[in-house]
Scaffold this motif. Structure first.
Motif, short mmCIF file in Angstrom:
data_model
loop_
_atom_site.label_atom_id
_atom_site.label_comp_id
_atom_site.label_asym_id
_atom_site.label_seq_id
_atom_site.Cartn_x
_atom_site.Cartn_y
_atom_site.Cartn_z
N ARG A 4 36.33 37.46 33.70
CA ARG A 4 36.11 38.33 34.85
C ARG A 4 34.72 38.02 35.42
NH1 ARG A 4 38.54 43.40 34.64
NH2 ARG A 4 39.61 42.73 32.73
N ASN A 34 35.10 42.81 40.75
CA ASN A 34 35.95 42.70 39.56
C ASN A 34 36.99 41.61 39.78
OD1 ASN A 34 36.90 43.31 37.02
ND2 ASN A 34 37.64 45.35 37.54
N THR A 39 44.16 35.93 40.37
CA THR A 39 43.85 36.22 41.77
C THR A 39 43.36 34.95 42.48
OG1 THR A 39 41.58 36.87 41.23
CG2 THR A 39 43.26 38.60 41.24
N ASN A 217 39.86 47.97 33.99
CA ASN A 217 41.02 48.07 34.88
C ASN A 217 40.76 47.20 36.10
OD1 ASN A 217 43.05 48.80 36.71
ND2 ASN A 217 43.08 50.93 36.00
N VAL A 218 41.54 46.15 36.28
CA VAL A 218 41.28 45.21 37.37
C VAL A 218 41.47 45.84 38.74
CG1 VAL A 218 41.89 43.21 35.98
CG2 VAL A 218 43.66 44.35 37.32
N ARG A 219 42.12 47.00 38.80
CA ARG A 219 42.29 47.67 40.09
C ARG A 219 41.01 48.35 40.55
NH1 ARG A 219 47.90 50.38 38.22
NH2 ARG A 219 46.41 51.10 36.66
N ASN A 220 40.08 48.54 39.61
CA ASN A 220 38.77 49.10 39.98
C ASN A 220 37.90 47.98 40.54
OD1 ASN A 220 39.50 51.65 39.06
ND2 ASN A 220 38.75 51.24 36.98
N ASP A 221 37.43 48.15 41.75
CA ASP A 221 36.66 47.09 42.41
C ASP A 221 35.65 47.72 43.37
OD1 ASP A 221 35.81 44.57 43.20
OD2 ASP A 221 37.40 44.34 44.69
#
Length: 233
Positions: A4, A34, A39, A217-221
């Motif tokens: 990451r 993140n 991706t 949590n990869v959705r946290n950015d």
């Protein structure tokens, strides 16, 4: 390892430092706190343009897919510097398809005495943006219905961690400054020279800080991810 990373410095800024043209396919290049495997991220490569070789910065999917692979079930996100030039999966890319990935920091997870995983943010002590060394491939054999079919994919090259961050994790990405990035992309250097370049460039002081497990949590950015839990190490 490197699973990451984050970047808020623009792709245009990085392109300017290495004389790269920015691909129109890169699209919007906003802040990414993140950036995760699987991706699409900006990478710089050296490519043929007629009789010339030019540096281009464009999108690639994080997860190296061999040009001979019929599917994307095996897509490693890292390649070990020590073996990348001889491992069949990466040898050709190490010789001919190296890339660099613009970054401002990366994350590692430290196993605590309690057995939990504490995330840390790590960056060069001087705070300057940098490049991660990478290897890329074109997923030529994927069916066109699959994500990344005929597109570029990449892995981040890792090495043994420097002493000041080895207590967090024994591996780290290969970190390159602008001069090192240009040499990594240059096709004039052999395996021993490239390994020496990677080791020398990564041998620098680093600053690290523990951060919230929200990064898990990869959705946290969002920018709050980089706020330290305590004083910097």
């Amino acid at each position: 390892m490197c699973g990451r990373f984050g970047r808020t410095t623009t792709a245009d800024w990085f392109a300017g430092t290495i004389g790269a043209a920015v691909s129109a396919w890169l699209g919007s290049d906003g802040a990414g706190y993140n950036r995760a495997p699987g991706t699409w991220q900006a990478i710089a490569i050296r490519a043929s343009a007629g009789a010339e070789r030019v540096t281009r910065l464009g999108p690639a999917k994080w997860g190296f897919i061999s040009p001979r692979a019929p599917d994307a079930t095996f897509a490693p996100i890292n390649a070990r510097l020590e073996t990348a030039d001889t491992k069949p999966l990466f040898a050709q890319a190490f010789a001919n398809k190296r890339c660099v990935i613009p970054a401002d920091w990366w994350y590692e997870w430290q196993t605590t005495e309690a057995g939990t995983k504490q995330p840390w943010l790590i960056r060069p002590a001087d705070g300057e943006p940098f490049f991660l060394a990478g290897l890329w491939s074109s997923a030529k054999q994927l069916d066109h219905g699959q994500t990344a079919a005929s597109q570029a994919t990449f892995a981040v090259v890792t090495t043994q961690a420097q002493a000041d961050i080895a207590t967090i994790h024994p591996r780290q990405p290969v970190v390159l400054d602008t001069k090192g990035a240009c040499k990594w992309l240059d096709g004039q250097h052999g395996p021993s020279e490239l390994k020496q370049l990677a080791s020398t460039s990564s041998n620098r002081a680093y600053r690290s800080q523990p951060i919230s497990t929200a990064v898990n949590n990869v959705r946290n950015d969002e920018s709050s991810l980089v706020e330290p839990l305590s004083e910097n190490r």
